[in-house]
Design a protein around this motif. Structure first.
Motif, PDB file in Angstrom:
ATOM      1  N   HIS A 137       0.807  -1.213   0.000  1.00  0.00           N
ATOM      2  CA  HIS A 137       0.000   0.000   0.000  1.00  0.00           C
ATOM      3  C   HIS A 137       0.841   1.264   0.000  1.00  0.00           C
ATOM      4  O   HIS A 137       0.333   2.347   0.252  1.00  0.00           O
ATOM      5  N   MET A 138       2.110   1.098  -0.251  1.00  0.00           N
ATOM      6  CA  MET A 138       2.987   2.260  -0.238  1.00  0.00           C
ATOM      7  C   MET A 138       2.645   3.216  -1.380  1.00  0.00           C
ATOM      8  O   MET A 138       2.497   2.800  -2.515  1.00  0.00           O
ATOM      9  N   PRO A 139       2.481   4.486  -1.071  1.00  0.00           N
ATOM     10  CA  PRO A 139       2.316   5.437  -2.173  1.00  0.00           C
ATOM     11  C   PRO A 139       3.646   5.626  -2.889  1.00  0.00           C
ATOM     12  O   PRO A 139       4.492   6.410  -2.446  1.00  0.00           O
ATOM     13  N   ASN A 140       3.805   4.911  -3.974  1.00  0.00           N
ATOM     14  CA  ASN A 140       5.123   4.833  -4.602  1.00  0.00           C
ATOM     15  C   ASN A 140       5.709   6.166  -5.021  1.00  0.00           C
ATOM     16  O   ASN A 140       6.880   6.433  -4.808  1.00  0.00           O
ATOM     17  N   LYS A 141       4.884   6.979  -5.610  1.00  0.00           N
ATOM     18  CA  LYS A 141       5.422   8.231  -6.138  1.00  0.00           C
ATOM     19  C   LYS A 141       5.970   9.087  -5.009  1.00  0.00           C
ATOM     20  O   LYS A 141       7.083   9.607  -5.067  1.00  0.00           O
ATOM     21  N   LEU A 142       5.166   9.188  -3.993  1.00  0.00           N
ATOM     22  CA  LEU A 142       5.570   9.973  -2.833  1.00  0.00           C
ATOM     23  C   LEU A 142       6.848   9.411  -2.236  1.00  0.00           C
ATOM     24  O   LEU A 142       7.778  10.139  -1.874  1.00  0.00           O
ATOM     25  N   ALA A 179      15.514  -9.513   5.054  1.00  0.00           N
ATOM     26  CA  ALA A 179      14.194 -10.026   4.696  1.00  0.00           C
ATOM     27  C   ALA A 179      13.159  -8.919   4.660  1.00  0.00           C
ATOM     28  O   ALA A 179      12.272  -8.906   3.806  1.00  0.00           O
ATOM     29  N   ILE A 180      13.281  -7.991   5.583  1.00  0.00           N
ATOM     30  CA  ILE A 180      12.277  -6.934   5.654  1.00  0.00           C
ATOM     31  C   ILE A 180      12.325  -6.073   4.401  1.00  0.00           C
ATOM     32  O   ILE A 180      11.301  -5.795   3.767  1.00  0.00           O
ATOM     33  N   LEU A 181      13.534  -5.669   4.035  1.00  0.00           N
ATOM     34  CA  LEU A 181      13.661  -4.866   2.817  1.00  0.00           C
ATOM     35  C   LEU A 181      13.139  -5.643   1.623  1.00  0.00           C
ATOM     36  O   LEU A 181      12.484  -5.094   0.740  1.00  0.00           O
ATOM     37  N   SER A 182      13.420  -6.930   1.630  1.00  0.00           N
ATOM     38  CA  SER A 182      12.991  -7.746   0.510  1.00  0.00           C
ATOM     39  C   SER A 182      11.482  -7.715   0.352  1.00  0.00           C
ATOM     40  O   SER A 182      10.959  -7.464  -0.741  1.00  0.00           O
ATOM     41  N   ILE A 183      10.779  -7.909   1.447  1.00  0.00           N
ATOM     42  CA  ILE A 183       9.323  -7.988   1.302  1.00  0.00           C
ATOM     43  C   ILE A 183       8.723  -6.610   1.038  1.00  0.00           C
ATOM     44  O   ILE A 183       7.731  -6.475   0.328  1.00  0.00           O
ATOM     45  N   VAL A 184       9.361  -5.572   1.564  1.00  0.00           N
ATOM     46  CA  VAL A 184       8.890  -4.214   1.271  1.00  0.00           C
ATOM     47  C   VAL A 184       8.969  -3.943  -0.225  1.00  0.00           C
ATOM     48  O   VAL A 184       8.001  -3.517  -0.858  1.00  0.00           O
ATOM     49  N   PHE A 185      10.117  -4.224  -0.797  1.00  0.00           N
ATOM     50  CA  PHE A 185      10.281  -3.908  -2.207  1.00  0.00           C
ATOM     51  C   PHE A 185       9.449  -4.828  -3.083  1.00  0.00           C
ATOM     52  O   PHE A 185       8.997  -4.424  -4.145  1.00  0.00           O
ATOM     53  N   CYS A 186       9.262  -6.035  -2.612  1.00  0.00           N
ATOM     54  CA  CYS A 186       8.400  -6.940  -3.347  1.00  0.00           C
ATOM     55  C   CYS A 186       7.003  -6.338  -3.453  1.00  0.00           C
ATOM     56  O   CYS A 186       6.427  -6.265  -4.542  1.00  0.00           O
TER      57      CYS A 186
END
Lengths: 850, 198
Positions: free
Chosen positions: A147-152, A325-332
Motif C-alpha cells: 500500500h505504499m504510495p510509490n510516487k511519494l 528479509a524486511i527490505l525484501s518484502i517491502v520492495f516486493c
C-alpha cells in the motif's frame, strides 16, 4: 444497532482469519509454548491414552483428546482473544480517539498477562523471535509495501534513505557509546557489558518500528510528506537495524581482540550487500508476481494467493540468503502493486486488499497484545535504574539530534524544506516496537550476561514510546499546528491539472536544459510505460492503469450510484401513483421511431413521446432525431465499450455450486434475478417519469443543437411495458442481466457537456426509453397481457421488493440497472408485434475485461 | 516581486543563446528543435505560453512572434521557488500568479473563461500520447471533468442554465488543495545567492 452489525461482521471475519492464521501458525507454536508444552509429559499422556483405548473393548463413541489439538487450539484461541480485545477497544471510540489503539492493546496484554500469571504462577506465553519474525512480521510489512504510495516514496527517497541509514547508524552508535561512557563513569553500577555489547544493544534499539508508527500515525493525519518520511524511514531502517544487529552480533561472537580493520571493512561491506541484496530479491519476486498474474486468467480464484505466497517466499528467500528479509518484502510489495492491480480481476484486487489488511491488522493486534503479555514475567525484570533511565533519555535525545541534524543537511538540497514542526514530529515519532523486542529476545545469553536487563529495558522503551508518545502525539500535532493531510477526494479536474502540470514541469526543465527531478521522472515513466508495462501487464489492462482514467471511472461509478439512490428515493411510490395518470402521445415521428426496431445498439435515436403525470394532457415536444451515421455509431460503440465496464453492475447471485475453482454467476435461478431486475426497472422508469414530468420542455429546447437526443419517456407506458415484458419474458430475464453496458452514459458524456450538471443525470434514462409511438395504443392491452405464472406471483410484491432489495443495489459490482431498460425496450417492440423475442444484440465486449 | 539571482540569469542566458543559436530572439521553431520536448504531449501549449503576452507581467494580450531574453526569463520566473519567509499575502499572490500561468495555458482565446471546447482540446492533447486512451475517451473525460466543475462551482443549476466555462475564480477555488506554490518549482531557480528584484 449499526454498531452491533459491525461487531458481528468483525467477529465473523476474525473467526475466518483464525482458521487461516492457525493453519499458518501450526508449527510456530511449538516454539512459542516451548516452555509450556513439556513434551515428555504430553507424549506420556498420549501413550497412556493410547494404552487406555487399547484396553477397552468397544469403540469409544466420544473421546476427549486435548493433547491432540492442543497446539493449534491454543494458537487459535489466542488469536481469538486478541481479536476480541481489539473488538472491545474499537467499540469505544471516545477512548481510541484519545489513546491510540496500540497502547490500549498493550494494556490489554498486561491484563491478560496478569491473569495468566495469577493462574500459572509463571509466564507461559510470550512473544518469541521465531514467531514474531516468521509469522507475524511479514504480513505487516508486506501490507505496508503493497500500500505504499510509490510516487511519494520515491520523490522523498533521498531523505528517507539518509534518515534510515545514517540516522539509524547514528542512533545505534551514539546510544551504545554513550551508555558505555556512562558505565565507565560509574553511572549504573556494576554491569558485565562491554563496548561491543553496548553497540549491539544500541543497534537493536535504533530501529523505529513500522508497526508502531503506522498504528499511531494512521490516527493522526499528518501531511503526506511528513508521513512518508517517518513511515518510509521506519520501514527501511528495520532492514538496516537487522543488518547492524547481525554485524554486531557477529562481532560479539568474534570477541573484541579478533576484530581488526579487515573485519570492520567486511562488516561494512556486508551491510551494503545485505541491504541491497535484500531489496534486489524483493524486486525479483515482485516482478515474478507481476508476470504470474499476467497469465492467471483461468484461475482467478487462487490469484490472490500468489501475492501472499510469493511475498512470503521473498521474505524467506532473503532470510535464507541472510539478506535483509524486511527490505525484501517491502520492495516486493512496492514493485508488484501497480502491475498486479492492473492485471488481476477487480474481485481479486479487492480480495488481496482486504486479506492483506486483515492479515496485517490481525498480526499487529497479536503483536501488541503479546508485547503486553510478555511484560508480566518475573524472570525478565532486572531493574537497573541508571541503565534504564539513561537508555530512555539517550534514545529520545539522540533521535532529536539525529533528525534535526540530518534534516538540516537535507534542507539545503530540498526544494521545499521540511519545516521545524515537521522535524519535531519526525523526532517524536521515533517509536520503538516489537522489532526491537524481537531482536532483544534473540540475544544469546551465553555471550551477553545481562540479556534480561536488555530485554527489560527494551520493553520499557517500547512501552514508553508507544504508550506515552503515542498518546501525546495527537495533542502535539494539534498544538504545533502541523499541516494535516487533505482528506478530501480528488476531483477529475485536479487530476487532469496535475497531469498537465507535471508535463509542464518536465517541459520547462527541458527548455531550460536542466536534468532535474522531473526530467528523470519523465524518462523513467517513458521507460516504464514502454517496456515494463508491456512486459508485465496484460494488454487489456494497460488501458485502465491511467490515473485520469481511474478517476473518470470512479466518477462514473459515483454518478451511477447517486442516480440509482435518487431513483430509489423517488421511485417506488411514483410508480404506484403513475398507474392512473393519463397518457397522451403526439406522434410526430412515428416513421423514424421504427428504426429502432432493427435492434440498434446505439441509443442515439430519437423517439418522441410526451409525458404527463398530471392529468392535463401534456406537453408536447419536438423531438430531434438524428439519423445515425456510421461514424457516429462507431464512436458511440467505442464510448460504450469503455463505459460499460465501469457502470453500475448489480450484485450477481452466486450459485451454490460445489466447485472450488469457479465462482459462478447464477444464470439458472432466474427468480431472484428476475425480481431484482423488475424492481430495478420499475424504479428507474418511475424515477425518470417523475423527473421528466417536472421539467421537460426547457431541457428539450436546450438540446436542440446537441447531438444528443432527448427522449421523453412516458412513465406510464414504460411501467406497462415492463409489466408486460416481465410477463412475456420471464425466461429472458437472465440473459438481460448479461448486458452491462450503458449507452446513455456515453452519449450523455459526449454530447451534453456542461449544460446542467444537476439535471443531466436525470436525462440519462431518456436515451433508453425509446418508446415506439404505437406503444401508446398497445399499452392498454399490454397491461392486460396475460402474465406468466411466475410473474403473476411476483408482481404484487414488487413495491415491497423495492425496499427489500435496496441493500443489494449498493454493491459496486452490479449488473447495470440502467441498461436493463434497454433490452426490454427492444424486446418489447418485438413482443408487441407478436414475434418471439429475439436474442438481444450482443454488444461488442472488451475481451480483456473479465 | 521576482527574485532571480544573477547566477541564475547567467545560466538562463547561456541556455537562451544555445536555443536561439546566438541570436537575439527566440522563435517557435527554436523550441520545436528541442529534442526532449518532442515527447511532451502538451508541447504546443507550453511553447505558446512563452509567446503569450499575458505571461509577461505587462497586462498585455495576444501572441508575439518572437521573444527576447527578458521575456524568456520572465516566463521562466513563474517557476521560481517561494522564498522561505513569506507572508500569507505574498504566498497567496504567488499562488495566484502560478495558477494564472496554468489557466492561461487552457484559456487560449483569452476571454477569461475556459470553455468546454478549449478544455477538450487541452485534454485531448494531454492524453494523446499516453497511447492507451482513445480520442473519444479523452473527450468523455474532458466532458466529465467539466460537468464536475460545473456541479462544484455552481451547485444546482436550473435546466435552462448554461455553464459557460471555468472562470479564473472558479479555477482558483477548484484547485484549492493543489499545493502549487510548493510544487511549481524548477530546481535551477533555487540557487539564490544575490538576488535581483524587479
Amino acid at each position: 444497532m449499526l454498531r452491533c452489525g459491525y461487531a458481528l461482521f468483525w467477529l465473523l471475519e476474525s473467526v475466518l482469519l483464525i482458521c487461516v492464521v492457525s493453519s499458518v501458525k501450526g508449527e510456530a507454536v511449538v516454539t512459542r509454548e516451548g516452555s509450556h508444552l513439556k513434551l515428555s509429559e504430553s507424549s506420556h499422556s498420549n501413550e497412556s491414552q493410547h494404552g487406555h483405548s487399547s484396553n477397552i473393548t468397544g469403540i469409544p463413541i466420544i473421546s476427549f483428546k486435548w493433547h491432540h489439538v492442543e497446539t493449534p487450539y491454543l494458537v487459535a484461541f489466542w488469536v481469538l482473544v486478541s481479536f476480541l480485545g481489539k473488538l472491545v477497544i474499537e467499540a469505544n471510540h471516545h477512548v481510541t480517539s484519545v489513546i491510540p489503539e496500540s497502547a490500549l492493546l498493550i494494556c490489554f496484554g498486561f491484563i491478560l498477562g496478569g491473569m495468566i500469571w495469577a493462574a500459572d504462577k509463571v509466564q507461559t506465553f510470550r512473544l518469541t523471535p521465531t514467531v514474531f519474525f516468521f509469522y507475524l512480521l511479514p504480513q505487516v510489512i508486506l501490507d505496508a509495501g503493497y500500500h505504499m504510495p510509490n510516487k511519494l516514496f520515491f520523490t522523498n527517497l533521498g531523505g528517507i534513505l539518509v534518515h534510515a541509514v545514517i540516522g539509524t547508524c547514528w542512533n545505534a552508535a551514539s546510544l551504545g557509546l554513550s551508555l558505555w561512557g556512562c558505565q565507565m563513569g560509574g553511572a549504573m553500577g556494576d554491569l558485565d557489558i562491554g563496548l561491543l555489547q553496548y553497540l549491539l544493544f544500541g543497534s537493536l534499539m535504533a530501529a523505529v518500528d513500522p508497526v508502531a508508527v503506522i498504528a499511531v500515525f494512521e490516527q493522526v493525519h499528518v501531511n503526506d510528506v511528513l508521513f512518508i518520511m517517518v513511515f518510509g524511514e521506519s520501514l527501511l531502517n528495520d532492514g538496516v537495524t537487522v543488518v547492524l544487529f547481525n554485524v554486531f552480533d557477529a562481532f560479539v561472537s568474534l570477541g573484541g581482540p579478533k576484530i581488526d580493520a579487515a573485519e570492520i571493512i567486511k562488516g561494512i561491506v556486508s551491510f551494503f550487500v545485505v541491504a541491497f541484496g535484500g531489496s534486489l530479491v524483493g524486486l525479483v519476486f515482485g516482478l515474478l508476481i507481476s508476470l504470474l498474474t499476467r497469465c492467471t486468467k483461468n484461475i482467478q480464484i487462487i490469484e490472490p494467493g500468489f501475492i501472499f505466497v510469493l511475498g512470503y517466499l521473498s521474505y524467506l528467500t532473503a532470510e535464507m540468503l541472510s539478506l535483509s528479509a524486511i527490505l525484501s518484502i517491502v520492495f516486493c510489495g512496492m514493485c508488484c502493486q501497480k502491475y498486479i492491480n492492473a492485471n488481476m480481476d477487480e474481485n481479486s484486487v479487492q480480495t488481496v486488499r482486504y486479506a492483506m489488511k486483515a492479515f496485517a491488522n490481525g498480526s499487529e493486534t497479536i503483536i501488541f497484545v503479546f508485547l503486553g503479555i510478555s511484560a508480566i514475567d518475573k524472570v525478565i525484570w532486572v531493574w537497573n535504574t541508571g541503565f534504564i533511565l539513561l537508555t530512555l533519555l539517550f534514545v529520545l535525545v539522540y533521535r532529536f539530534i539525529g533528525v534535526f541534524f540530518l534534516t538540516w543537511i537535507l534542507n539545503r538540497y530540498r526544494l521545499v524544506p521540511l519545516e521545524f514542526v515537521d522535524q519535531v514530529i519526525m523526532s517524536y515519532g521515533g517509536l520503538r516496537g516489537a522489532v526491537a523486542y524481537g531482536l532483544a529476545v534473540m540475544l544469546d545469553e551465553n555471550k551477553i550476561k545481562e540479556k534480561n536487563l536488555m530485554v527489560c529495558t527494551t520493553l520499557i522503551v517500547v512501552y514508553f514510546t508507544v504508550i506515552l508518545q503515542g498518546i501525546t502525539m495527537k495533542p502535539l500535532v494539534m498544538w504545533l499546528k502541523v499541516k494535516r493531510a487533505a482528506v478530501t477526494e480528488v476531483s477529475l479536474l485536479e487530476k487532469l491539472t496535475n497531469k498537465m502540470f507535471n508535463h509542464t514541469l518536465v517541459a520547462i526543465e527541458d527548455i531550460s536544459g536542466q536534468i532535474g527531478h522531473n526530467y528523470m521522472r519523465s524518462k523513467w515513466k517513458y521507460f516504464e510505460e514502454n517496456w515494463m508495462s508491456w512486459i508485465l501487464m496484460k494488454p487489456s489492462a494497460r488501458k485502465k492503469q491511467d490515473q485520469v482514467f481511474d478517476v473518470f471511472h470512479q466518477l462514473n461509478l459515483k454518478d451511477a450510484m447517486e442516480y440509482v439512490t435518487e431513483g430509489e428515493r423517488r421511485g417506488s411510490l411514483e410508480f404506484v401513483r403513475n398507474e392512473n395518470s393519463i397518457i397522451d402521445f403526439k406522434k410526430k415521428s412515428e416513421s423514424e421511431s421504427f428504426d429502432i426496431n432493427n435492434t440498434n445498439m446505439s441509443n442515439d435515436h430519437g423517439a418522441m413521446s410526451t409525458t404527463s403525470r398530471d392529468p392535463i394532457p401534456s406537453v408536447s415536444l419536438e423531438m430531434h432525431e438524428q439519423i445515425m451515421k456510421a461514424v457516429r455509431e462507431a464512436e458511440a460503440i467505442n464510448a460504450h465499450h469503455l463505459l460499460d465496464q465501469h457502470l453500475y453492475k448489480s450484485r450477481k447471485q452466486h450459485r451454490h455450486r460445489f466447485s472450488r475453482s469457479h465462482f459462478d454467476i447464477n444464470r439458472d435461478e432466474k427468480e431472484v434475478q428476475e425480481i431484482f431486475q423488475r424492481t430495478m426497472r420499475n424504479r428507474m422508469k418511475s424515477f425518470t417519469s417523475a423527473k421528466m414530468g417536472v421539467k421537460p420542455p426547457k431541457t428539450i429546447v436546450k438540446h436542440t443543437q446537441k447531438e444528443q437526443q432527448q427522449k421523453m419517456p412516458n412513465g406510464k407506458s414504460m411501467d406497462k411495458a415492463k409489466t408486460s415484458y416481465s410477463g412475456d419474458e420471464g425466461s429472458e430475464g437472465d440473459s438481460a442481466s448479461g448486458y452491462d453496458q450503458s449507452y446513455m452514459r456515453a452519449t450523455y458524456r459526449a454530447g451534453a457537456g456542461i449544460e446542467n450538471p444537476a439535471f443531466m443525470p436525470d436525462l440519462d434514462p431518456m436515451d433508453l426509453l425509446q418508446i415506439p409511438p404505437w406503444l401508446g395504443e398497445s399499452e392498454l392491452d399490454s397491461s392486460m397481457v396475460a402474465l406468466s405464472h411466475r410473474a403473476q406471483v411476483d408482481l404484487p410484491r414488487t413495491p415491497s421488493n423495492l425496499r427489500r432489495l435496496a441493500p443489494l443495489r449498493i454493491s459496486t459490482r452490479s449488473t447495470d440497472s440502467f441498461t436493463l431498460e434497454n433490452i426490454p425496450d427492444t424486446q418489447q417492440m418485438d413482443s408487441d408485434q407478436l414475434q418471439p423475442p429475439p436474442p438481444p444484440p450482443r454488444p461488442p465486449r472488451d475481451d480483456g475485461y473479465v | 516581486m521576482q527574485c532571480i539571482s544573477f547566477e541564475q540569469i547567467g545560466v538562463l542566458h547561456k541556455r537562451f543563446k544555445q536555443l536561439s543559436h546566438n541570436e537575439e530572439t527566440l522563435r517557435r521553431d527554436h523550441f520545436n528543435e528541442i529534442d526532449d520536448l518532442a515527447f511532451n504531449p502538451i508541447r504546443a501549449q507550453i511553447i505558446e505560453a512563452f509567446f503569450d503576452r499575458r505571461n509577461f507581467h505587462q497586462n498585455g494580450e495576444g501572441k508575439v512572434q518572437e521573444i527576447g531574453f527578458e521575456e524568456f526569463v520572465v516566463v521562466m520566473s513563474h517557476f521560481r521557488p517561494p522564498s522561505a519567509h513569506m507572508t500569507e499575502e505574498q504566498r497567496g499572490k504567488t499562488r495566484r500568479e502560478k495558477l494564472r500561468f496554468l489557466f492561461n495555458m487552457h484559456d487560449t482565446d483569452n476571454d477569461g473563461i475556459i470553455t468546454l471546447e478549449e478544455y477538450r482540446h487541452v485534454v485531448e492533447e494531454l492524453l494523446s500520447r499516453s497511447g492507451t486512451l482513445e480520442k473519444e475517451t479523452a473527450k468523455c473525460i474532458a466532458d466529465a471533468a467539466m460537468l464536475e466543475v460545473a456541479s462544484i462551482s455552481v451547485g444546482h443549476m436550473e435546466p435552462d442554465e448554461f455553464y459557460e466555462g471555468i472562470t479564473f475564480e472558479h479555477f482558483l477555488k477548484l484547485l484549492e488543495r493543489f499545493e502549487i506554490e510548493s510544487r511549481m518549482i524548477i530546481r535551477f531557480l533555487n540557487m539564490d545567492t544575490t538576488t535581483l528584484c524587479k
